[in-house]
Each structure stands twice: as structure tokens, then as C-alpha cells.
Enzyme design. Structure first.
Site, PDB file in Angstrom:
ATOM      1  N   SER A 105     -48.530   0.807 -53.811  1.00 54.23           N
ATOM      2  CA  SER A 105     -48.800  -0.047 -55.191  1.00 54.23           C
ATOM      3  C   SER A 105     -48.633   0.446 -56.320  1.00 54.23           C
ATOM      4  O   SER A 105     -48.714  -0.147 -57.421  1.00 54.23           O
ATOM      5  CB  SER A 105     -50.265  -0.647 -54.968  1.00 54.23           C
ATOM      6  OG  SER A 105     -50.309  -1.548 -53.808  1.00 54.23           O
ATOM      7  N   LYS A 107     -45.895  -1.201 -58.346  1.00 53.69           N
ATOM      8  CA  LYS A 107     -46.170  -2.618 -59.112  1.00 53.69           C
ATOM      9  C   LYS A 107     -46.243  -2.329 -60.477  1.00 53.69           C
ATOM     10  O   LYS A 107     -45.925  -3.390 -61.132  1.00 53.69           O
ATOM     11  CB  LYS A 107     -47.510  -3.047 -58.510  1.00 53.69           C
ATOM     12  CG  LYS A 107     -47.643  -3.539 -57.121  1.00 53.69           C
ATOM     13  CD  LYS A 107     -49.146  -3.754 -56.746  1.00 53.69           C
ATOM     14  CE  LYS A 107     -49.448  -4.044 -55.202  1.00 53.69           C
ATOM     15  NZ  LYS A 107     -50.766  -3.989 -54.644  1.00 53.69           N
ATOM     16  N   TYR A 160     -40.395  -6.931 -51.767  1.00 56.58           N
ATOM     17  CA  TYR A 160     -41.910  -6.054 -52.004  1.00 56.58           C
ATOM     18  C   TYR A 160     -42.149  -4.862 -51.001  1.00 56.58           C
ATOM     19  O   TYR A 160     -42.734  -3.839 -51.370  1.00 56.58           O
ATOM     20  CB  TYR A 160     -42.876  -7.385 -51.817  1.00 56.58           C
ATOM     21  CG  TYR A 160     -44.243  -6.581 -51.683  1.00 56.58           C
ATOM     22  CD1 TYR A 160     -45.073  -6.520 -52.973  1.00 56.58           C
ATOM     23  CD2 TYR A 160     -44.811  -6.291 -50.391  1.00 56.58           C
ATOM     24  CE1 TYR A 160     -46.182  -5.824 -52.948  1.00 56.58           C
ATOM     25  CE2 TYR A 160     -46.308  -5.949 -50.620  1.00 56.58           C
ATOM     26  CZ  TYR A 160     -46.875  -5.682 -51.808  1.00 56.58           C
ATOM     27  OH  TYR A 160     -48.020  -5.211 -52.078  1.00 56.58           O
ATOM     28  N   TYR A 200     -57.772  -2.096 -57.899  1.00 53.15           N
ATOM     29  CA  TYR A 200     -58.536  -3.184 -57.167  1.00 53.15           C
ATOM     30  C   TYR A 200     -60.163  -3.363 -57.426  1.00 53.15           C
ATOM     31  O   TYR A 200     -60.549  -3.215 -58.637  1.00 53.15           O
ATOM     32  CB  TYR A 200     -58.354  -2.813 -55.617  1.00 53.15           C
ATOM     33  CG  TYR A 200     -57.017  -2.639 -55.210  1.00 53.15           C
ATOM     34  CD1 TYR A 200     -55.873  -3.525 -55.715  1.00 53.15           C
ATOM     35  CD2 TYR A 200     -56.699  -1.399 -54.868  1.00 53.15           C
ATOM     36  CE1 TYR A 200     -54.410  -3.011 -55.450  1.00 53.15           C
ATOM     37  CE2 TYR A 200     -55.371  -1.230 -54.396  1.00 53.15           C
ATOM     38  CZ  TYR A 200     -54.303  -1.856 -54.640  1.00 53.15           C
ATOM     39  OH  TYR A 200     -53.047  -1.836 -54.656  1.00 53.15           O
ATOM     40  N   VAL A 217     -51.941   2.673 -51.652  1.00 57.23           N
ATOM     41  CA  VAL A 217     -52.598   3.046 -50.350  1.00 57.23           C
ATOM     42  C   VAL A 217     -51.759   4.253 -49.615  1.00 57.23           C
ATOM     43  O   VAL A 217     -52.244   4.800 -48.653  1.00 57.23           O
ATOM     44  CB  VAL A 217     -52.687   2.191 -49.268  1.00 57.23           C
ATOM     45  CG1 VAL A 217     -53.582   1.076 -49.873  1.00 57.23           C
ATOM     46  CG2 VAL A 217     -51.276   1.458 -48.883  1.00 57.23           C
TER      47      VAL A 217
END
Ligand code: GLU
Length: 309
Positions: free
Chosen positions: A64, A67, A189, A241, A259
Site C-alpha cells: 500500500s 498508493k 492495482y 488505516y 502490508v
């Protein structure tokens, strides 16, 4: 030895011997194979000097953290229209949660939860915008390193098991938030998440965010200072998060976790920092990576909430 170098050496020694290392991500089979004993750290300071320790040159799955780079690319292509499909609020929910989507008409809370990231990637997934090639080019340019690539095994592993992400994408499509074919968007993705980088490469790729959007070597703008400030704000408020508040409390720096166990953190005007340790907290953030950043930020006084020294 400089103070920074001494602090990094101390952190490395403490993390190498750390007993409680968290759990590696098991829901992506390729990531489950990674040895939790790894720890790496790389810090590029404002003068461009690099300080590294541990497994700083070992490549890992950035997951991530990608992103951030996909958002930079989408903003470059679509400007403020990005915000029509994704919000800018912390979610308070797990990285792969679907619950808010129903309540909020399919519009994800922010670009750093999975739903938001898939919606952002969809904006650049079509061939006209370059898809994974555009994201990879962006990462290579930022890091100044053409050797960075996608780990095909990790991408395939995630594609084979990414049922939750497929659910998020389908659900958003039903609200008109996703334009492209679901499979094509998810393919990009999964590949962006599977980009493999070392701490050193990642810290280099983050330099523009410490320098208000400017290229660290030429001084030319990569993005505007306002956009850099806003991306840092999103990293601070949404980068971890449902542990983003806790991370801001403990570390006080804009940062994005993945992760794979990597975290990119920015001390504006001072440093771009990457840490990697594959064991995760229950919220999916690197356990030792977070501890390392907490110690580093405290020792160096690097918090966006500190007055300038
Ligand atoms: N590729 C991961 C997923 O979609 C990214 C999650 C993360 O790194 O936090 O599940």
C-alpha cells in the site's frame, strides 16, 4: 559519527534483537513466506546524505505504500477531479473494509484505504493513461532508479486470492465510481502493490515530499508545494488505516504503510525515511517499523507538531 547515524545504529540494534515482531501478512500467500526477522531502515536527509542500516538494500513488496505514487500519478493526469470519486477523511475502518461504502454511496473515504486506492488506480488504469507502466515510470523517476520492477509472483498471488478487493471494486462499480472493466483495474492495482523496492529506493522516492514537491537534485517542481502539503496531510491522517491517529500520536509524521511491512515517512524539510520489518500489528502496519519511527522521531525531534528548533 553524526547524531543521526548514531540514532540509526541504536535503532537497528534494538530492532534486530526485538522479540515481539508481529505477524506477517498471511492472506497473500507470497507475503506469508517472508521471514519476519528482517529489519531495514534508510534515511535521506535534507542535504541528500543517505544513512542506512540492516536490510536496507533488500527488496520487499511495497504494497500500500504504492498508493502514494498512484495518487501522484492520478492527480497529474486528472487534477482535482480525483476528489470527485474519493474523499479525504480518515476511515477509522480496516484497510479492506466495505462497510462505509454502502452508507456513503460507494464513494471511498480516502485514497489510502483499499477501496479508495482501487478507485484512484481506475483513473489511470486505461491504456491512454499508461496503467501500471505509468505508475512504475513515476516510481523509477522519483527514486532515480530504472531497476525497480513489479514482482510477478506477488502480483499473481494477490490476484489469485484478492476476493475482497474484487468485491470492493464490483461494489463501487455498481455506484458508478469505477469506469473501467473491473479485471483490468484490479490487474493494475495488484501489480502496483507488488512493486518491489528496498528501503533505500523507497526513501529516495519520497524525497520530493520532504522538499515541498521539488526534485531533490535539480530543484525543479515535480508537483506543486500545495499538492505536496496535501499529500503529506493525507498520509498523516489516513496513512495507517484505523491506526492513523495512534501513529500520529506516537510518531507525528506523514507516513504510509503497506502490508509487506514497509513504511515511508516524511519529516518535511528534514528527511525522507523508509523502514521495513515484515511482522504486522493487528491493523496491518509494521510493528517494528512503527517502533523504529517512533524512536527516530523522538530522538531527532522530527514531528510536524514540533516548533522549528
Ligand atoms: N495489496 C494489499 C491489499 O490490497 C494492500 C494492503 C496494504 O498494503 O495495506 O490487500
Amino acid at each position: 559519527m553524526s547524531r543521526l547515524a548514531a540514532v540509526i545504529a541504536d535503532i537497528h540494534a534494538a530492532m534486530r534483537d526485538g522479540r515481539e515482531r508481529g505477524q506477517v501478512a498471511r492472506y497473500i500467500p507470497e507475503l506469508a513466506k517472508v521471514d519476519p526477522a528482517h529489519f531495514g531502515i534508510a534515511v535521506v536527509d535534507a542535504a541528500g546524505v543517505e544513512h542506512v542500516a540492516g536490510d536496507a538494500d533488500m527488496r520487499f513488496s511495497i504494497q500500500s505504500v504504492s498508493k502514494v505514487f498512484a495518487l501522484v500519478e492520478a492527480l497529474a493526469r486528472h487534477d482535482e477531479r480525483v476528489w470527485q470519486r474519493v474523499g479525504r477523511e480518515p476511515s477509522g475502518s480496516a484497510f479492506n473494509s466495505i462497510i462505509q461504502l454502502e452508507i456513503e454511496n460507494g464513494r471511498p473515504r480516502n485514497p489510502f484505504i483499499n477501496a479508495g486506492a482501487i478507485a484512484v488506480t481506475d483513473l489511470i488504469a486505461v491504456a491512454a493513461y499508461g496503467g501500471i507502466a505509468a505508475i512504475l515510470r513515476r516510481v523509477r523517476d522519483l527514486a532515480g532508479d530504472a531497476s525497480i520492477t513489479v514482482d510477478g509472483d506477488v502480483a499473481a498471488s494477490e490476484a489469485a486470492t484478492g476476493f475482497r478487493n474484487a468485491a470492493l471494486a464490483n461494489y463501487m462499480k455498481s455506484f458508478g465510481i469505477i469506469d473501467g472493466p473491473i479485471d483490468a483495474t484490479l490487474d493494475v492495482y495488484f501489480r502496483q502493490c507488488a512493486i518491489a523496492m528496498s528501503c533505500r529506493q523507497l526513501a529516495r522516492a519520497g524525497r520530493f515530499l520532504m522538499h515541498a514537491g521539488r526534485c531533490p537534485t535539480s530543484g525543479h517542481p515535480i508537483i506543486s508545494p500545495e499538492r505536496a502539503r496535501r499529500i503529506n496531510a493525507l498520509m498523516l491522517t489516513c496513512g495507517h488505516y484505523d491506526a492513523s491517529g495512534e501513529f500520529a500520536f506516537r510518531v507525528g509524521l506523514p507516513a504510509k504503510s503497506g502490508v509487506g511491512g514497509g513504511i515511508l515517512a516524511i519529516a518535511p524539510g528534514r528527511a525522507s525515511i523508509a523502514v521495513w520489518s515484515p511482522g504486522l500489528s493487528p491493523q496491518g502496519n509494521s510493528l517494528l517499523g512503527t517502533q523504529a519511527l517512533e524512536t527516530l522521531a523522538q530522538a531527532m525531534g522530527w514531528s510536524v507538531f514540533n516548533p522549528d528548533p
